[in-house]
Write a protein that holds these residues in place. Structure first.
Motif, mmCIF file in Angstrom:
data_model
loop_
_atom_site.group_PDB
_atom_site.id
_atom_site.type_symbol
_atom_site.label_atom_id
_atom_site.label_comp_id
_atom_site.label_asym_id
_atom_site.label_seq_id
_atom_site.Cartn_x
_atom_site.Cartn_y
_atom_site.Cartn_z
ATOM 1 N N VAL A 46 0.844 -1.200 0.000
ATOM 2 C CA VAL A 46 0.000 0.000 0.000
ATOM 3 C C VAL A 46 0.881 1.252 0.000
ATOM 4 C CG1 VAL A 46 -1.667 1.331 1.360
ATOM 5 C CG2 VAL A 46 -2.000 -1.124 1.030
ATOM 6 N N TYR A 47 1.946 1.263 0.807
ATOM 7 C CA TYR A 47 2.847 2.409 0.843
ATOM 8 C C TYR A 47 3.507 2.639 -0.521
ATOM 9 C CZ TYR A 47 6.559 5.562 2.241
ATOM 10 O OH TYR A 47 7.404 6.631 2.335
ATOM 11 N N ALA A 48 3.938 1.537 -1.173
ATOM 12 C CA ALA A 48 4.591 1.664 -2.473
ATOM 13 C C ALA A 48 3.631 2.183 -3.534
ATOM 14 C CB ALA A 48 5.172 0.319 -2.903
ATOM 15 N N VAL A 49 2.362 1.817 -3.424
ATOM 16 C CA VAL A 49 1.377 2.312 -4.381
ATOM 17 C C VAL A 49 1.144 3.802 -4.175
ATOM 18 C CG1 VAL A 49 -1.072 2.198 -4.995
ATOM 19 C CG2 VAL A 49 0.254 0.106 -4.771
ATOM 20 N N LEU A 50 1.092 4.225 -2.921
ATOM 21 C CA LEU A 50 0.838 5.636 -2.632
ATOM 22 C C LEU A 50 2.059 6.517 -2.870
ATOM 23 C CD1 LEU A 50 -1.336 5.276 0.591
ATOM 24 C CD2 LEU A 50 -2.108 5.822 -1.730
ATOM 25 N N ARG A 51 3.258 5.970 -2.674
ATOM 26 C CA ARG A 51 4.490 6.760 -2.802
ATOM 27 C C ARG A 51 5.508 6.052 -3.696
ATOM 28 N NH1 ARG A 51 5.356 10.713 1.428
ATOM 29 N NH2 ARG A 51 7.155 11.042 0.119
ATOM 30 N N PRO A 52 5.263 5.962 -5.005
ATOM 31 C CA PRO A 52 6.186 5.232 -5.887
ATOM 32 C C PRO A 52 7.573 5.865 -5.982
ATOM 33 C CG PRO A 52 4.473 6.326 -7.170
ATOM 34 C CD PRO A 52 4.116 6.481 -5.732
ATOM 35 N N THR A 53 7.668 7.158 -5.753
ATOM 36 C CA THR A 53 8.995 7.796 -5.813
ATOM 37 C C THR A 53 9.889 7.322 -4.672
ATOM 38 O OG1 THR A 53 8.113 9.710 -4.615
ATOM 39 C CG2 THR A 53 8.169 9.851 -7.028
ATOM 40 N N ASP A 54 9.292 6.967 -3.554
ATOM 41 C CA ASP A 54 10.097 6.429 -2.444
ATOM 42 C C ASP A 54 10.696 5.071 -2.806
ATOM 43 O OD1 ASP A 54 9.401 8.679 -1.054
ATOM 44 O OD2 ASP A 54 8.032 7.662 0.346
ATOM 45 N N VAL A 55 9.961 4.265 -3.565
ATOM 46 C CA VAL A 55 10.477 2.962 -4.001
ATOM 47 C C VAL A 55 11.661 3.186 -4.940
ATOM 48 C CG1 VAL A 55 9.917 0.816 -5.202
ATOM 49 C CG2 VAL A 55 8.224 1.874 -3.717
ATOM 50 N N THR A 56 11.559 4.168 -5.813
ATOM 51 C CA THR A 56 12.671 4.483 -6.711
ATOM 52 C C THR A 56 13.878 4.950 -5.916
ATOM 53 O OG1 THR A 56 11.114 5.068 -8.452
ATOM 54 C CG2 THR A 56 13.360 5.894 -8.688
ATOM 55 N N TRP A 57 13.670 5.763 -4.887
ATOM 56 C CA TRP A 57 14.775 6.231 -4.043
ATOM 57 C C TRP A 57 15.456 5.056 -3.348
ATOM 58 C CZ3 TRP A 57 15.838 6.027 1.188
ATOM 59 C CH2 TRP A 57 16.898 6.804 1.618
ATOM 60 N N LEU A 62 20.071 1.146 -3.110
ATOM 61 C CA LEU A 62 20.549 -0.238 -3.134
ATOM 62 C C LEU A 62 21.355 -0.556 -4.389
ATOM 63 C CD1 LEU A 62 17.380 -2.053 -1.775
ATOM 64 C CD2 LEU A 62 19.514 -1.605 -0.561
ATOM 65 N N GLY A 63 21.468 0.393 -5.297
ATOM 66 C CA GLY A 63 22.246 0.183 -6.512
ATOM 67 C C GLY A 63 21.444 -0.346 -7.685
ATOM 68 N N VAL A 64 20.125 -0.346 -7.549
ATOM 69 C CA VAL A 64 19.243 -0.763 -8.644
ATOM 70 C C VAL A 64 18.761 0.520 -9.306
ATOM 71 C CG1 VAL A 64 17.128 -2.008 -9.239
ATOM 72 C CG2 VAL A 64 18.554 -2.801 -7.348
ATOM 73 N N GLY A 65 18.661 0.501 -10.627
ATOM 74 C CA GLY A 65 18.326 1.722 -11.353
ATOM 75 C C GLY A 65 16.949 2.286 -11.059
ATOM 76 N N ARG A 66 15.921 1.458 -11.148
ATOM 77 C CA ARG A 66 14.553 1.961 -11.011
ATOM 78 C C ARG A 66 13.809 1.192 -9.926
ATOM 79 N NH1 ARG A 66 12.048 1.081 -16.734
ATOM 80 N NH2 ARG A 66 12.735 -0.999 -16.168
ATOM 81 N N GLY A 67 12.748 1.794 -9.449
ATOM 82 C CA GLY A 67 11.917 1.151 -8.436
ATOM 83 C C GLY A 67 11.204 -0.078 -8.983
ATOM 84 N N THR A 68 10.821 -0.033 -10.254
ATOM 85 C CA THR A 68 10.143 -1.194 -10.848
ATOM 86 C C THR A 68 11.076 -2.398 -10.927
ATOM 87 O OG1 THR A 68 10.683 -0.373 -13.045
ATOM 88 C CG2 THR A 68 8.512 0.168 -12.172
ATOM 89 N N ASP A 69 12.366 -2.141 -11.186
ATOM 90 C CA ASP A 69 13.329 -3.244 -11.208
ATOM 91 C C ASP A 69 13.470 -3.859 -9.818
ATOM 92 O OD1 ASP A 69 13.766 -2.820 -13.891
ATOM 93 O OD2 ASP A 69 15.552 -1.571 -13.569
ATOM 94 N N LEU A 70 13.526 -3.017 -8.806
ATOM 95 C CA LEU A 70 13.617 -3.513 -7.433
ATOM 96 C C LEU A 70 12.397 -4.356 -7.081
ATOM 97 C CD1 LEU A 70 15.020 -3.574 -4.659
ATOM 98 C CD2 LEU A 70 13.745 -1.492 -4.096
#
Length: 146
Positions: A46-57, A62-70
């Motif tokens: 739920v947090y990732a859906v509401l704040r997708p930019t935080d997942v990207t950060w 962690l050294g992964v390019g994008r949040g979707t890859d993570l």
């Protein structure tokens, strides 16, 4: 407001999974760590859906390019865990079914012998190994005496 509908759909999906899981807790006899892990999964989802930019950060930290890859990498690990867990559960159930089938077969054989020979017939030995050898040795000694 641009992503409202997809966010609403994803959050409703997470909440419905949580409700289904909570509803079947008593039936599934889930372990406590699975309950905790699933609860954390729903909250993080739920947090990732509401704040997708935080997942990207977090992904960039962690050294992964994008949040979707993570998210993809985490889901691959989760799928591997679920597959292993399902395999181990099926293997355990197969062993239990085999033991149950053996017990039923032995009991049915004893019942069939009782019907055929009568209830006064000598009982079959419990273990096929040493008891049978002892019975054969007793029979040999009886034939030698006669």
């Amino acid at each position: 407001m641009k992503y409202f509908w997809i966010q609403l759909l994803l959050i409703l999906g997470s909440v419905s999974m949580a409700l289904m899981f909570i509803r079947t807790w008593s039936q599934a006899k889930n372990r406590a760590w699975k309950r905790i892990a699933f609860s954390v999964f729903v909250v993080v989802n739920v947090y990732a859906v509401l704040r997708p930019t935080d997942v990207t950060w977090v992904a960039q930290q962690l050294g992964v390019g994008r949040g979707t890859d993570l998210v993809l990498y985490v889901m691959v690990l989760a799928m591997g865990f679920l597959t292993l867990n399902t395999f181990l559960r099926f293997r355990s159930l197969e062993k239990k079914i085999t033991d149950l089938a053996r017990t039923v077969a032995i009991n049915e054989g004893l019942r069939h012998n009782d019907e055929r020979l009568g209830p006064d017939a000598p009982a079959a030995p419990a273990a096929a190994g040493a008891d049978v050898a002892d019975a054969d040795a007793d029979a040999d000694s009886d034939s030698v005496k006669a």
